[in-house]
Structures are given as C-alpha cells and as structure tokens.
Design a protein around this motif. Structure first.
Motif, PDB file in Angstrom:
ATOM      1  N   SER A 108      -9.664   1.703   5.036  1.00 16.44           N
ATOM      2  CA  SER A 108      -9.408   0.614   4.097  1.00 16.44           C
ATOM      3  C   SER A 108      -9.354   1.137   2.660  1.00 16.44           C
ATOM      4  O   SER A 108     -10.294   1.799   2.201  1.00 16.44           O
ATOM      5  N   ILE A 109      -8.285   0.827   1.942  1.00 16.77           N
ATOM      6  CA  ILE A 109      -8.160   1.247   0.545  1.00 16.77           C
ATOM      7  C   ILE A 109      -9.269   0.627  -0.292  1.00 16.77           C
ATOM      8  O   ILE A 109      -9.873   1.282  -1.147  1.00 16.77           O
ATOM      9  N   SER A 215      -6.077  -5.497   9.652  1.00 17.55           N
ATOM     10  CA  SER A 215      -4.842  -5.148   8.946  1.00 17.55           C
ATOM     11  C   SER A 215      -5.128  -4.340   7.680  1.00 17.55           C
ATOM     12  O   SER A 215      -4.245  -3.641   7.178  1.00 17.55           O
ATOM     13  N   SER A 216      -6.369  -4.412   7.174  1.00 18.24           N
ATOM     14  CA  SER A 216      -6.720  -3.653   5.975  1.00 18.24           C
ATOM     15  C   SER A 216      -6.690  -2.147   6.224  1.00 18.24           C
ATOM     16  O   SER A 216      -6.650  -1.360   5.283  1.00 18.24           O
ATOM     17  N   GLU A 218      -4.293  -0.557   7.981  1.00 18.29           N
ATOM     18  CA  GLU A 218      -2.955  -0.079   8.327  1.00 18.29           C
ATOM     19  C   GLU A 218      -2.404   0.955   7.349  1.00 18.29           C
ATOM     20  O   GLU A 218      -1.917   2.007   7.767  1.00 18.29           O
ATOM     21  N   ALA A 219      -2.473   0.673   6.060  1.00 17.67           N
ATOM     22  CA  ALA A 219      -1.912   1.599   5.067  1.00 17.67           C
ATOM     23  C   ALA A 219      -2.617   2.943   5.109  1.00 17.67           C
ATOM     24  O   ALA A 219      -1.985   4.001   5.002  1.00 17.67           O
ATOM     25  N   LEU A 222      -1.544   5.022   8.323  1.00 22.90           N
ATOM     26  CA  LEU A 222      -0.209   5.590   8.156  1.00 22.90           C
ATOM     27  C   LEU A 222      -0.214   6.744   7.164  1.00 22.90           C
ATOM     28  O   LEU A 222       0.432   7.783   7.392  1.00 22.90           O
ATOM     29  N   LEU A 223      -0.940   6.596   6.065  1.00 19.57           N
ATOM     30  CA  LEU A 223      -1.023   7.670   5.077  1.00 19.57           C
ATOM     31  C   LEU A 223      -1.618   8.932   5.694  1.00 19.57           C
ATOM     32  O   LEU A 223      -1.083  10.033   5.519  1.00 19.57           O
TER      33      LEU A 223
END
Length: 250
Positions: A108-109, A215-216, A218-219, A222-223
């Motif tokens: 999570s970012i 969903s938090s 996901e980014a 992928l990164l």
C-alpha cells in the motif's frame, strides 16, 4: 517486453489479486500459479517470482528462486532483519550475478508513506508505541509492516538512542522491536490498520493508516513486479522503489 511471473501462494487472497493483475496487465504474463502441493520447480524459467505464502514456507521459496537465477518479490510477512540477513548471506554464497530480492512488507502506498512519516517523527520523541490490527486469519504477529516501521524509526533516531522502553514487568506493553513496543490485534471485520503513537512533553502525535480494501495493494504489486527483473541486491520496502529517502537498499 513481457515479464513472466510465477505466483507462489496463488490460492490465497493476495495470490488471487496478483493473478488478476497479471491477467489484466499487457506487459505481464502468468508463468505458473503455485499452490500448497505444487513443486517449486514450477518457478523455473520465470522472469520473476512473487511469494505471498506463509512465513514457514517463504524461506525455501526465496532460496529456490535465487538458486535458479530468478529474482523474487516477497510479500509474505514475518521477514525480520535477522531473517533477511540470512538471505543476504545466501546470496553472497551464490556469487556475483545472483538475482535480486525485493522484500515488501506492505504494498500500500499510503502505508509506506505512514511509515516514512513515522521514521521522520521518531527523531523528536522518546515515547513511541505501535498498535497494529489485521484480519483474524493473519497468522503472524507483529505484522511485517509494524516490524519495518519500528526498525526504520530506531535507525532514524541515530545518536539519540533508544526510546523509553517498558518496565520489565509490563508484559502487556507488547513485543519489543528495536526497543519499541508493538501491540497486535487480530479481529474479524478488519483488513489492516496501523497507529504509531509518539509522546512528548505536553503532546502526542499519532500517525495512522487504514486499509479498507485490497485494491490499495494493486499499484505497489505492479510496481514491484515490473522493477524486480532489473533490480540488484536485497531491497527492503516499497519505499526504495518510490524514492522517499528512507530506503534500505542493501
């Protein structure tokens, strides 16, 4: 270039999320989906492995991936600094050209930013405690995110030294990581939460983050998958890929 990904722990929540993201991403391709009974040889030939299994199984997966030359992203919790040091030693035994390992306690970012803010604040307070909560099925405690946060805060304090530790008889004050007490809650209805509470003269500061949906992640997933094939060495934390200034690139 298409990146072929082997997912270990494909039947779990994070594994299923990774499978969906790989299917939807034009630059990613599923190489293998490993369940509990799948032989580790299924990883062979992948461009990157993604481990979201169990603390007891994760080390064997990481060692196998490194031994066959496949870089790996480790999202399994429970990887403390001493355990990571063992993997560093294993990589050195493999010699020059050993693949990279990315240990990511939290994808999570927002969580990564919360940890960064906590590390920044740790230099100014001597009373610090962490309260973290996760779903009832999470088997490890404290969480990898909480351990990572405590380790970074301890490192950030530098010459200021350790925080005010609990008295030896205060066993309810949580497990100490770097001298910082961590309290773990495992509750139905919770996804993930962390609060870092810092106390000073006449004031307190609370840095809190709540995950309300998978969903938090996901980014961050992928990164990490996209960066792993070109990474080097042992990297701990998504912050190292975000250039936040608190990375532990080894």
């Amino acid at each position: 270039m298409t990146i072929r990904v082997a997912v270990a722990g494909a039947t779990g929540k994070m594994g299923k999320l990774a499978l969906r993201l790989i299917e939807e991403a034009p630059d990613l391709e599923l190489h293998a989906a490993l369940g509990r009974e799948t032989p580790l040889s299924a990883i062979d030939g992948a461009d990157v492995a993604f481990d979201v299994t169990h603390p007891a199984a994760s080390a064997d997966i990481v060692r196998h991936s490194l031994s066959i030359g496949v870089p790996i992203v480790v999202g399994t919790s429970g990887w403390s600094a001493p355990r990571i040091s063992e993997i560093e030693a294993f990589r050195r035994e493999l010699g020059e050209g050993a693949p990279a390992v990315l240990f990511v306690p939290n994808f999570s970012i927002g969580s990564v930013l919360g940890t960064a803010f906590a590390a920044l604040a740790a230099k100014f307070f001597d009373s610090i405690e962490i309260v973290e909560a996760h779903h009832a099925g999470k088997v490890d405690s404290p969480s990898g995110t909480a351990v990572r946060t405590a380790e970074l805060m301890t490192a950030a304090r530098g010459e200021r030294g350790p925080v005010a530790a609990p008295h030896a008889d205060q066993r309810a004050r949580g497990q100490l990581v770097g001298g910082i007490p961590i309290h773990s809650l495992r509750l139905s209805g919770v996804v993930a939460e962390q609060r870092v509470v810092l106390g000073g003269d006449g004031e307190t500061l609370t840095i809190a983050h709540s995950t309300v949906s998978p969903s938090s992640y996901e980014a961050g997933i992928l990164l990490a998958l996209r960066r792993a094939p070109e990474a080097e060495g042992v990297t701990v934390g998504l912050d190292a890929l975000l250039d936040l200034g608190i990375s532990s690139d080894r």
